[in-house]
Design a protein around this motif. Structure first.
Motif, PDB file in Angstrom:
ATOM      1  N   SER A   1       0.830  -1.207   0.000  1.00  8.71           N
ATOM      2  CA  SER A   1       0.000   0.000   0.000  1.00  8.71           C
ATOM      3  C   SER A   1       0.863   1.255   0.000  1.00  8.71           C
ATOM      4  N   LEU A   2       1.901   1.265   0.821  1.00  8.42           N
ATOM      5  CA  LEU A   2       2.782   2.433   0.890  1.00  8.42           C
ATOM      6  C   LEU A   2       3.535   2.635  -0.419  1.00  8.42           C
ATOM      7  N   ARG A   3       3.945   1.554  -1.060  1.00  8.83           N
ATOM      8  CA  ARG A   3       4.615   1.679  -2.360  1.00  8.83           C
ATOM      9  C   ARG A   3       3.684   2.276  -3.411  1.00  8.83           C
ATOM     10  N   MET A   4       2.437   1.853  -3.371  1.00  6.65           N
ATOM     11  CA  MET A   4       1.464   2.414  -4.324  1.00  6.65           C
ATOM     12  C   MET A   4       1.266   3.903  -4.071  1.00  6.65           C
ATOM     13  N   GLN A   5       1.213   4.301  -2.802  1.00  4.94           N
ATOM     14  CA  GLN A   5       1.055   5.716  -2.473  1.00  4.94           C
ATOM     15  C   GLN A   5       2.245   6.530  -2.974  1.00  4.94           C
ATOM     16  N   VAL A   6       3.466   6.019  -2.755  1.00  2.00           N
ATOM     17  CA  VAL A   6       4.670   6.715  -3.199  1.00  2.00           C
ATOM     18  C   VAL A   6       4.676   6.829  -4.723  1.00  2.00           C
ATOM     19  N   ASP A   7       4.342   5.752  -5.416  1.00  4.05           N
ATOM     20  CA  ASP A   7       4.298   5.792  -6.883  1.00  4.05           C
ATOM     21  C   ASP A   7       3.281   6.812  -7.374  1.00  4.05           C
ATOM     22  N   TYR A   8       2.122   6.853  -6.707  1.00  8.13           N
ATOM     23  CA  TYR A   8       1.084   7.806  -7.089  1.00  8.13           C
ATOM     24  C   TYR A   8       1.578   9.241  -6.900  1.00  8.13           C
ATOM     25  N   LEU A   9       2.198   9.504  -5.768  1.00  3.12           N
ATOM     26  CA  LEU A   9       2.675  10.861  -5.501  1.00  3.12           C
ATOM     27  C   LEU A   9       3.795  11.263  -6.460  1.00  3.12           C
ATOM     28  N   LYS A  10       4.673  10.335  -6.807  1.00  2.00           N
ATOM     29  CA  LYS A  10       5.727  10.630  -7.783  1.00  2.00           C
ATOM     30  C   LYS A  10       5.126  10.987  -9.134  1.00  2.00           C
ATOM     31  N   LYS A  11       4.141  10.218  -9.555  1.00  2.00           N
ATOM     32  CA  LYS A  11       3.492  10.477 -10.843  1.00  2.00           C
ATOM     33  C   LYS A  11       2.776  11.828 -10.819  1.00  2.00           C
TER      34      LYS A  11
ATOM     35  N   GLN B   1       3.505  14.415  -8.946  1.00  2.00           N
ATOM     36  CA  GLN B   1       4.521  15.473  -8.957  1.00  2.00           C
ATOM     37  C   GLN B   1       5.085  15.666 -10.363  1.00  2.00           C
ATOM     38  N   ALA B   2       5.318  14.581 -11.080  1.00  2.00           N
ATOM     39  CA  ALA B   2       5.834  14.680 -12.451  1.00  2.00           C
ATOM     40  C   ALA B   2       4.825  15.386 -13.359  1.00  2.00           C
ATOM     41  N   LEU B   3       3.560  15.093 -13.194  1.00  2.00           N
ATOM     42  CA  LEU B   3       2.537  15.758 -14.003  1.00  2.00           C
ATOM     43  C   LEU B   3       2.457  17.244 -13.684  1.00  2.00           C
ATOM     44  N   ILE B   4       2.564  17.590 -12.405  1.00  2.00           N
ATOM     45  CA  ILE B   4       2.525  19.003 -12.009  1.00  2.00           C
ATOM     46  C   ILE B   4       3.718  19.743 -12.601  1.00  2.00           C
ATOM     47  N   GLN B   5       4.909  19.141 -12.507  1.00  2.00           N
ATOM     48  CA  GLN B   5       6.101  19.776 -13.067  1.00  2.00           C
ATOM     49  C   GLN B   5       5.988  19.941 -14.580  1.00  2.00           C
ATOM     50  N   ALA B   6       5.445  18.956 -15.256  1.00  2.00           N
ATOM     51  CA  ALA B   6       5.278  19.049 -16.703  1.00  2.00           C
ATOM     52  C   ALA B   6       4.304  20.168 -17.050  1.00  2.00           C
ATOM     53  N   GLU B   7       3.247  20.288 -16.284  1.00  2.00           N
ATOM     54  CA  GLU B   7       2.267  21.363 -16.533  1.00  2.00           C
ATOM     55  C   GLU B   7       2.885  22.729 -16.277  1.00  2.00           C
ATOM     56  N   GLU B   8       3.679  22.844 -15.203  1.00  2.00           N
ATOM     57  CA  GLU B   8       4.338  24.124 -14.911  1.00  2.00           C
ATOM     58  C   GLU B   8       5.335  24.477 -16.013  1.00  2.00           C
ATOM     59  N   ALA B   9       6.070  23.494 -16.500  1.00  5.16           N
ATOM     60  CA  ALA B   9       7.035  23.743 -17.577  1.00  5.16           C
ATOM     61  C   ALA B   9       6.315  24.206 -18.837  1.00  5.16           C
ATOM     62  N   LYS B  10       5.170  23.614 -19.083  1.00  4.11           N
ATOM     63  CA  LYS B  10       4.375  24.007 -20.253  1.00  4.11           C
ATOM     64  C   LYS B  10       3.889  25.448 -20.113  1.00  4.11           C
ATOM     65  N   GLN B  11       3.442  25.811 -18.899  1.00  2.00           N
ATOM     66  CA  GLN B  11       2.968  27.177 -18.657  1.00  2.00           C
ATOM     67  C   GLN B  11       4.123  28.177 -18.783  1.00  2.00           C
ATOM     68  N   ASN B  12       5.288  27.833 -18.232  1.00  2.00           N
ATOM     69  CA  ASN B  12       6.451  28.728 -18.322  1.00  2.00           C
ATOM     70  C   ASN B  12       6.885  28.912 -19.762  1.00  2.00           C
ATOM     71  N   LYS B  13       6.805  27.865 -20.545  1.00  2.00           N
ATOM     72  CA  LYS B  13       7.197  27.948 -21.943  1.00  2.00           C
ATOM     73  C   LYS B  13       6.243  28.848 -22.716  1.00  2.00           C
ATOM     74  N   LYS B  14       4.948  28.805 -22.363  1.00  2.00           N
ATOM     75  CA  LYS B  14       3.960  29.652 -23.049  1.00  2.00           C
ATOM     76  C   LYS B  14       4.176  31.116 -22.749  1.00  2.00           C
ATOM     77  N   HIS B  15       4.472  31.426 -21.497  1.00  2.00           N
ATOM     78  CA  HIS B  15       4.573  32.830 -21.079  1.00  2.00           C
ATOM     79  C   HIS B  15       5.951  33.425 -21.299  1.00  2.00           C
ATOM     80  N   LYS B  16       6.913  32.633 -21.654  1.00  2.00           N
ATOM     81  CA  LYS B  16       8.265  33.136 -21.876  1.00  2.00           C
ATOM     82  C   LYS B  16       8.297  33.851 -23.219  1.00  2.00           C
ATOM     83  N   PRO B  17       8.761  35.110 -23.240  1.00  2.00           N
ATOM     84  CA  PRO B  17       8.840  35.820 -24.528  1.00  2.00           C
ATOM     85  C   PRO B  17       9.929  35.218 -25.405  1.00  2.00           C
ATOM     86  N   TYR B  18       9.696  35.311 -26.685  1.00  2.00           N
ATOM     87  CA  TYR B  18      10.650  34.764 -27.654  1.00  2.00           C
ATOM     88  C   TYR B  18      11.873  35.660 -27.708  1.00  2.00           C
TER      89      TYR B  18
END
Length: 98
Positions: free
Chosen positions: A67-77, A79-96
């Motif tokens: 159960s704890l391993r599943m929780q850790v895997d879920y939280l890692k995933k 966090q990775a999705l949140i970071q990917a979304e933030e990177a996408k937002q930063n890329k959109k708002h960054k001026p060329y």
């Protein structure tokens, strides 16, 4: 045959002719209903019934560990999705820049 079609609301004589041909070839078994289409190939596995005997301490720890391993895997995933979304937002708002 036409009268029978009208009386029993059968669409055409061909249906009765087919019935007669099947009856002559196979007897009454030829007129039995046979399911059409592909048979169901998937079988559903039923969940194992829980045993009424209590779990040993080792089994309890193994379940908790899983159960704890599943929780850790879920939280890692997550966090990775949140970071990917933030990177996408930063890329959109960054001026060329050139």
């Amino acid at each position: 045959m036409g009268e029978a079609c009208l009386f029993f609301n059968i669409p055409n004589d061909g249906v009765i002719i087919n019935w007669q041909r099947k009856f002559k070839a196979q007897g009454s078994a030829g007129l039995q209903h046979k399911p059409k289409g592909r048979p169901k190939s998937m079988t559903y596995k039923r969940a194992k019934k829980k045993s009424t005997k209590p779990l040993t301490r080792e089994e309890e720890l193994l379940l908790e560990n899983e159960s704890l391993r599943m929780q850790v895997d879920y939280l890692k995933k997550l966090q990775a999705l949140i970071q990917a979304e933030e990177a996408k937002q930063n890329k959109k708002h960054k001026p060329y820049m050139n």
